[in-house]
Design a protein around this motif. Structure first.
Motif: not given
Length: 99
Positions: A10-23
């Motif tokens: 899963f490629l995402l911005e790790k500094n974005d807590d919402e995206n990290l939780a969704r991933a």
């Protein structure tokens, strides 16, 4: 997933807590479905940190203890990939948490 073991990123911005939780949620859903369909979380690369909390979906507690015992025999000082396959022994596993 054609041969039954899972290779996914899963490629995402790790500094974005919402995206990290969704991933993390998406990974859990994917891992559960993989095991449900008869696949496996691990192949030639092992479990690692991402799949570690989900190992109990596939490996029951007695089997896990046998695997831990074998590791202790061959790696009594826990020098080889420490913390990479087994969830901490004092933590509840995914199966017990109902995830």
């Amino acid at each position: 997933m054609g041969d039954g073991n899972l290779h996914v990123n899963f490629l995402l911005e790790k500094n974005d807590d919402e995206n990290l939780a969704r991933a993390h949620e998406a990974a859990g859903m994917l891992f559960r479905k993989t095991v449900q369909l008869g696949g496996t979380l691990s192949g030639e690369h092992g479990i690692g940190l991402t799949k570690q909390p989900f190992l109990s979906l596939e490996v029951k507690a007695p089997e896990m203890e046998i695997m831990r015992s074998v590791k202790r025999i061959f790696d009594p000082s826990n020098l080889l990939n420490p913390g990479k396959i087994f969830p901490p022994e004092d933590s509840a596993n995914v199966r017990e948490k109902g995830q």
